[in-house]
Design a protein around this motif. Structure first.
Motif, PDB file in Angstrom:
ATOM      1  N   ASP A 100      32.222  40.842  56.852  1.00 30.66           N
ATOM      2  CA  ASP A 100      33.364  40.718  57.197  1.00 30.66           C
ATOM      3  C   ASP A 100      34.191  40.937  55.312  1.00 30.66           C
ATOM      4  O   ASP A 100      33.618  39.437  54.176  1.00 30.66           O
ATOM      5  CB  ASP A 100      34.642  39.829  57.034  1.00 30.66           C
ATOM      6  CG  ASP A 100      36.040  39.463  57.546  1.00 30.66           C
ATOM      7  OD1 ASP A 100      36.286  39.909  56.987  1.00 30.66           O
ATOM      8  OD2 ASP A 100      36.568  38.842  57.523  1.00 30.66           O
ATOM      9  N   PRO A 101      34.739  42.321  54.570  1.00 36.03           N
ATOM     10  CA  PRO A 101      35.038  41.593  53.107  1.00 36.03           C
ATOM     11  C   PRO A 101      35.548  41.118  52.397  1.00 36.03           C
ATOM     12  O   PRO A 101      35.642  40.218  51.280  1.00 36.03           O
ATOM     13  CB  PRO A 101      35.963  43.528  53.567  1.00 36.03           C
ATOM     14  CG  PRO A 101      34.845  43.896  54.146  1.00 36.03           C
ATOM     15  CD  PRO A 101      35.127  43.039  55.535  1.00 36.03           C
ATOM     16  N   LYS A 102      36.331  40.296  53.390  1.00 39.63           N
ATOM     17  CA  LYS A 102      36.974  39.077  53.610  1.00 39.63           C
ATOM     18  C   LYS A 102      36.465  36.950  53.214  1.00 39.63           C
ATOM     19  O   LYS A 102      37.376  36.951  52.909  1.00 39.63           O
ATOM     20  CB  LYS A 102      38.350  39.321  53.812  1.00 39.63           C
ATOM     21  CG  LYS A 102      39.003  39.787  53.388  1.00 39.63           C
ATOM     22  CD  LYS A 102      40.868  39.596  53.950  1.00 39.63           C
ATOM     23  CE  LYS A 102      42.095  41.054  53.636  1.00 39.63           C
ATOM     24  NZ  LYS A 102      43.188  40.421  53.724  1.00 39.63           N
ATOM     25  N   TYR A 139      43.527  44.398  40.222  1.00 39.72           N
ATOM     26  CA  TYR A 139      43.960  45.002  41.089  1.00 39.72           C
ATOM     27  C   TYR A 139      43.385  44.958  42.605  1.00 39.72           C
ATOM     28  O   TYR A 139      44.381  43.951  43.927  1.00 39.72           O
ATOM     29  CB  TYR A 139      45.001  46.401  41.594  1.00 39.72           C
ATOM     30  CG  TYR A 139      45.043  46.687  42.756  1.00 39.72           C
ATOM     31  CD1 TYR A 139      47.209  46.767  42.579  1.00 39.72           C
ATOM     32  CD2 TYR A 139      44.719  48.009  43.738  1.00 39.72           C
ATOM     33  CE1 TYR A 139      47.392  47.041  43.431  1.00 39.72           C
ATOM     34  CE2 TYR A 139      45.710  48.169  44.698  1.00 39.72           C
ATOM     35  CZ  TYR A 139      46.864  47.386  45.563  1.00 39.72           C
ATOM     36  OH  TYR A 139      47.796  47.597  46.521  1.00 39.72           O
ATOM     37  N   VAL A 140      42.710  45.054  43.019  1.00 42.53           N
ATOM     38  CA  VAL A 140      41.813  44.733  44.613  1.00 42.53           C
ATOM     39  C   VAL A 140      41.844  42.953  44.238  1.00 42.53           C
ATOM     40  O   VAL A 140      42.156  42.729  45.341  1.00 42.53           O
ATOM     41  CB  VAL A 140      40.740  45.681  44.727  1.00 42.53           C
ATOM     42  CG1 VAL A 140      40.028  44.559  45.701  1.00 42.53           C
ATOM     43  CG2 VAL A 140      40.579  46.547  44.478  1.00 42.53           C
ATOM     44  N   TYR A 142      43.668  40.875  42.503  1.00 44.67           N
ATOM     45  CA  TYR A 142      44.555  40.054  42.437  1.00 44.67           C
ATOM     46  C   TYR A 142      45.812  40.433  43.792  1.00 44.67           C
ATOM     47  O   TYR A 142      46.251  39.382  44.283  1.00 44.67           O
ATOM     48  CB  TYR A 142      46.055  41.089  41.344  1.00 44.67           C
ATOM     49  CG  TYR A 142      47.598  40.012  41.559  1.00 44.67           C
ATOM     50  CD1 TYR A 142      47.129  38.469  40.649  1.00 44.67           C
ATOM     51  CD2 TYR A 142      48.590  40.702  41.669  1.00 44.67           C
ATOM     52  CE1 TYR A 142      48.476  38.718  40.996  1.00 44.67           C
ATOM     53  CE2 TYR A 142      50.026  40.140  41.628  1.00 44.67           C
ATOM     54  CZ  TYR A 142      49.739  38.922  41.133  1.00 44.67           C
ATOM     55  OH  TYR A 142      51.221  38.311  40.947  1.00 44.67           O
ATOM     56  N   THR A 143      45.419  41.505  44.229  1.00 50.90           N
ATOM     57  CA  THR A 143      46.009  41.755  45.868  1.00 50.90           C
ATOM     58  C   THR A 143      45.371  41.430  47.249  1.00 50.90           C
ATOM     59  O   THR A 143      45.551  41.477  48.726  1.00 50.90           O
ATOM     60  CB  THR A 143      46.277  42.835  46.247  1.00 50.90           C
ATOM     61  OG1 THR A 143      45.238  43.659  46.236  1.00 50.90           O
ATOM     62  CG2 THR A 143      47.758  43.659  45.598  1.00 50.90           C
ATOM     63  N   ASP A 144      44.356  40.483  46.843  1.00 53.17           N
ATOM     64  CA  ASP A 144      43.458  39.713  48.060  1.00 53.17           C
ATOM     65  C   ASP A 144      42.919  40.656  48.868  1.00 53.17           C
ATOM     66  O   ASP A 144      42.666  40.193  49.959  1.00 53.17           O
ATOM     67  CB  ASP A 144      43.897  38.457  47.707  1.00 53.17           C
ATOM     68  CG  ASP A 144      42.757  38.010  48.951  1.00 53.17           C
ATOM     69  OD1 ASP A 144      42.062  37.444  48.675  1.00 53.17           O
ATOM     70  OD2 ASP A 144      42.849  36.459  49.552  1.00 53.17           O
ATOM     71  N   LYS A 145      42.635  41.543  48.524  1.00 51.89           N
ATOM     72  CA  LYS A 145      41.700  43.133  49.510  1.00 51.89           C
ATOM     73  C   LYS A 145      40.509  42.620  49.635  1.00 51.89           C
ATOM     74  O   LYS A 145      40.191  42.370  51.206  1.00 51.89           O
ATOM     75  CB  LYS A 145      41.943  44.146  48.420  1.00 51.89           C
ATOM     76  CG  LYS A 145      43.180  44.636  48.370  1.00 51.89           C
ATOM     77  CD  LYS A 145      44.208  45.015  49.609  1.00 51.89           C
ATOM     78  CE  LYS A 145      45.749  45.967  48.430  1.00 51.89           C
ATOM     79  NZ  LYS A 145      46.011  46.251  49.650  1.00 51.89           N
ATOM     80  N   VAL A 146      39.832  42.048  48.985  1.00 55.69           N
ATOM     81  CA  VAL A 146      38.379  41.908  49.793  1.00 55.69           C
ATOM     82  C   VAL A 146      37.871  40.106  48.789  1.00 55.69           C
ATOM     83  O   VAL A 146      38.568  39.582  48.046  1.00 55.69           O
ATOM     84  CB  VAL A 146      37.468  42.541  48.953  1.00 55.69           C
ATOM     85  CG1 VAL A 146      37.791  43.597  49.316  1.00 55.69           C
ATOM     86  CG2 VAL A 146      37.362  43.102  47.430  1.00 55.69           C
ATOM     87  N   TYR A 195      35.933  37.327  47.110  1.00 55.07           N
ATOM     88  CA  TYR A 195      35.490  38.009  45.044  1.00 55.07           C
ATOM     89  C   TYR A 195      34.315  38.649  44.768  1.00 55.07           C
ATOM     90  O   TYR A 195      34.435  39.262  44.295  1.00 55.07           O
ATOM     91  CB  TYR A 195      36.082  36.782  44.432  1.00 55.07           C
ATOM     92  CG  TYR A 195      35.031  35.467  44.687  1.00 55.07           C
ATOM     93  CD1 TYR A 195      33.749  35.602  43.649  1.00 55.07           C
ATOM     94  CD2 TYR A 195      35.112  34.497  45.344  1.00 55.07           C
ATOM     95  CE1 TYR A 195      32.748  34.346  43.589  1.00 55.07           C
ATOM     96  CE2 TYR A 195      34.470  33.233  45.437  1.00 55.07           C
ATOM     97  CZ  TYR A 195      32.896  33.589  44.474  1.00 55.07           C
ATOM     98  OH  TYR A 195      32.017  32.428  44.484  1.00 55.07           O
ATOM     99  N   TRP A 242      32.885  40.450  46.327  1.00 55.67           N
ATOM    100  CA  TRP A 242      32.545  42.118  46.145  1.00 55.67           C
ATOM    101  C   TRP A 242      33.268  42.637  45.023  1.00 55.67           C
ATOM    102  O   TRP A 242      33.110  43.971  44.608  1.00 55.67           O
ATOM    103  CB  TRP A 242      33.480  42.472  47.947  1.00 55.67           C
ATOM    104  CG  TRP A 242      32.588  42.343  48.742  1.00 55.67           C
ATOM    105  CD1 TRP A 242      33.022  41.157  49.186  1.00 55.67           C
ATOM    106  CD2 TRP A 242      31.737  42.833  49.514  1.00 55.67           C
ATOM    107  NE1 TRP A 242      32.239  40.933  50.664  1.00 55.67           N
ATOM    108  CE2 TRP A 242      31.297  42.091  50.129  1.00 55.67           C
ATOM    109  CE3 TRP A 242      30.536  43.506  49.211  1.00 55.67           C
ATOM    110  CZ2 TRP A 242      30.154  42.411  51.016  1.00 55.67           C
ATOM    111  CZ3 TRP A 242      29.680  44.156  49.829  1.00 55.67           C
ATOM    112  CH2 TRP A 242      29.426  43.381  50.970  1.00 55.67           C
TER     113      TRP A 242
END
Length: 568
Positions: free
Chosen positions: A226-228, A527-528, A530-534, A536, A538
């Motif tokens: 899970d990337p998150k 950007y990625v 800050y927006t919490d896409k994945v 940290y 990664w």
């Protein structure tokens, strides 16, 4: 603390500092001051590398992280052994052959001055901010012991480390760290044994781990992709590999440690030693947090571990409400303790239905206690919007100061101070060396004497010490310090690593392409993140891969050869 603890603390610190300064005497030129004359053996390098990474944050925050979130943070280090192998094959021989002072000198030889300067700037930004966090960690301890404002303890500790680093340079740091790590291993082992001895009669090491496991704290391995998910086998092996490779291969605070080796072979053995020992060491430190967690299932912990925040709420208009919550929390703990004992009895009987029922009742009691704790934290926020409501940094400190025997308290606090001094001194030394070698010597004053450069290094140490002190004053707002310092690094390490990957393996790509790719890749990472896409970890892989791909795309356009036949 008792008088015995103060004596142990003072003697331990005095011996370590005096030893480091004595062994480092005679650092008269830049080579001796920044890389210790390149004369240290592999075991010095290995212990110095470990001590640089194992800051006060490790010993203060890691047990608290395990207490609140379990053992899964150990997966963060799963990529470390592979990273050490890659370093030994690629980075170490190149740096030793070129006789560089910093990792970034190589980049100008491979690319150009602007690429070297940009990479050095990214390092200075990241390491300067991170070092402020490492200064803040022992300030918490001194503040809690002396009951004085953390601002004053931060200024005191920061000033002490600055003076120590300015006087001794790299040799003082390296010699100190070898003795420091020996004391740290002994002290943490004694702490673990003491926690087990403090458990109630009938509750041993095995029982405490079983109990912690039933409450979700023995989550060592997580195979879910899970990337998150911040900590899993995959984020550790992939994201952790990129982070560790960048940290040990391009961060001057670490590069400066193994550049002190008398040969490339000595540096390689020291790094491999770190790769073999680091994961078991971190596992054991987290395990101490699990044992403390088990201890507090039978001995009532405070509802909130940060005493300074508790004192503030108890002198506010919310005092009555908070005290009422504390009373309810004490009652909830009694219920939780009874259910913990019931679960252990069920585990001894090996009755699966009984174990499941007892586990369910204990989880319910734990939820009730946690709900009361959350209500107390909400009151703190109402009283002060800037309150530090993450108390994981105080869990182990609270245990040490309240339950460990006299003498051992002083030794463990000395360990945290030593870890802070070692890692902070290494960081300040690396900041100074990068500033002087990559900026002052290269751009501002190219033909000065060695004595002038050593003086400039000392002043650069003072400058960065002040910057780090300013950052330290804001570190209390960052939550768990161990996670905060790694999250901060993940925003920059991947991009820096990408620059070196291109330098080593993609010989046709030129400096302008790498320079532009670094700026664009850093923008993508920010950007990625800050927006919490994945998660940290990664971000490290993302930064490296993005830079390489962008450099490959833009290189043909930025390095076109002029058409000499045009107009003929």
């Amino acid at each position: 603390m008792s008088l015995t603890d103060w004596i142990v603390l003072a003697v331990t610190l005095s011996v370590i500092i005096t030893y480091g300064i004595y062994k480092s005497r005679g650092s008269k030129n830049l080579d001796q001051y920044l890389v210790g004359g390149r004369s240290l053996p592999w075991y010095h390098i290995g212990l110095s590398v470990m001590a640089t990474q194992a800051s006060a944050i490790t010993f203060l925050s890691a047990p608290g992280l395990a207490y609140s979130d379990g053992m899964r943070f150990v997966q963060f280090y799963f990529g470390l052994p592979l990273a050490m192998i890659v370093l030994c094959i690629t980075f170490v021989p190149i740096f030793h052959r070129l006789k560089v002072y910093t990792a970034y000198e190589f980049l100008e030889q491979r690319f150009d001055l602007k690429t070297r300067a940009l990479t050095a700037f990214l390092f200075l930004l990241q390491r300067g901010l991170s070092t402020g966090i490492t200064i803040y960690a022992p300030s918490i301890i001194l503040s809690a012991i002396l009951q004085i404002n953390v601002v004053y303890t931060t200024l005191f500790i920061g000033t002490l480390v600055i003076v120590y680093t300015v006087y001794g340079g790299t040799k003082a740091v390296s010699y100190t760290q070898m003795l420091q790590m020996s004391i740290i291993f002994a002290g943490m082992f004694l702490a673990g044994v003491t926690v087990v001895m403090l458990l109630p009669d009938g509750v041993g090491f095995k029982n405490s781990l079983q109990l912690a496991g039933k409450l979700g704290r023995m989550n060592v391995i997580d195979w879910r992709f899970d990337p998150k998910n911040q900590y899993s086998v995959w984020s550790g092996l992939v994201g952790g590999f990129f982070l560790q490779l960048s940290y040990f291969g391009t961060d001057q605070s670490q590069v400066g440690r193994y550049l002190t080796g008398s040969s490339a072979g000595q540096s390689r053995i020291g790094l491999l030693m770190n790769g073999l020992i680091k994961i078991p060491m971190q596992f054991l430190i987290l395990l101490i947090g699990i044992l403390v967690f088990a201890f507090y299932q039978f001995t009532q912990p405070p509802m909130f571990f940060n005493r300074n925040e508790v004192e503030q709420i108890k002198t506010s208009r919310y005092a009555v409400q908070y005290q009422r919550l504390e009373t309810q929390y004490a009652q909830a703990f009694k219920s939780k303790k009874e259910k913990s004992e019931a679960l252990l009895n069920a585990l001894d009987s090996k009755d699966k239905k009984g174990i499941d029922a007892a586990q369910s009742r204990l989880q319910q009691a734990t939820t009730e206690a946690d709900t009361l704790r959350k209500q107390g934290i909400a009151l703190m926020k109402q009283n002060n919007a800037l309150a530090d409501v993450n108390d994981t940094n105080y869990v182990f400190l609270n245990f040490v100061t309240h339950y460990l025997p006299k003498g051992l308290i002083g030794l463990l606090i000395a360990i945290v101070f030593l870890a802070s001094m070692g890692s902070t001194a290494s960081a300040l030394n690396s900041l100074a060396s990068t500033t002087v070698v990559d900026i002052y010597k290269r751009v501002i004053n190219k033909n000065a004497s060695d004595k002038s450069y050593v003086t400039a290094s000392r002043w650069a140490t003072v400058f960065w010490g002040v910057i780090c002190l300013i950052m330290a004053l804001y570190a209390g707002q960052l939550g768990n310090l161990l996670e905060a310092v790694n999250k901060l690094g993940s925003y920059i390490y991947g991009v820096i690593l990408g620059v070196f990957v291109v330098a080593f393996y993609l010989k046709h790509i030129k400096g302008s392409a790498v320079f532009l790719a670094a700026i664009l890749a850093e923008a993508v990472v920010v950007y990625v993140g800050y927006t919490d896409k994945v998660a940290y970890l990664w971000l490290n892989a993302l930064g490296c891969i993005a830079l390489v791909l962008i450099a490959l795309v833009v290189n043909p356009f930025l390095n076109k050869k002029p058409d000499t036949k045009a107009g003929l």
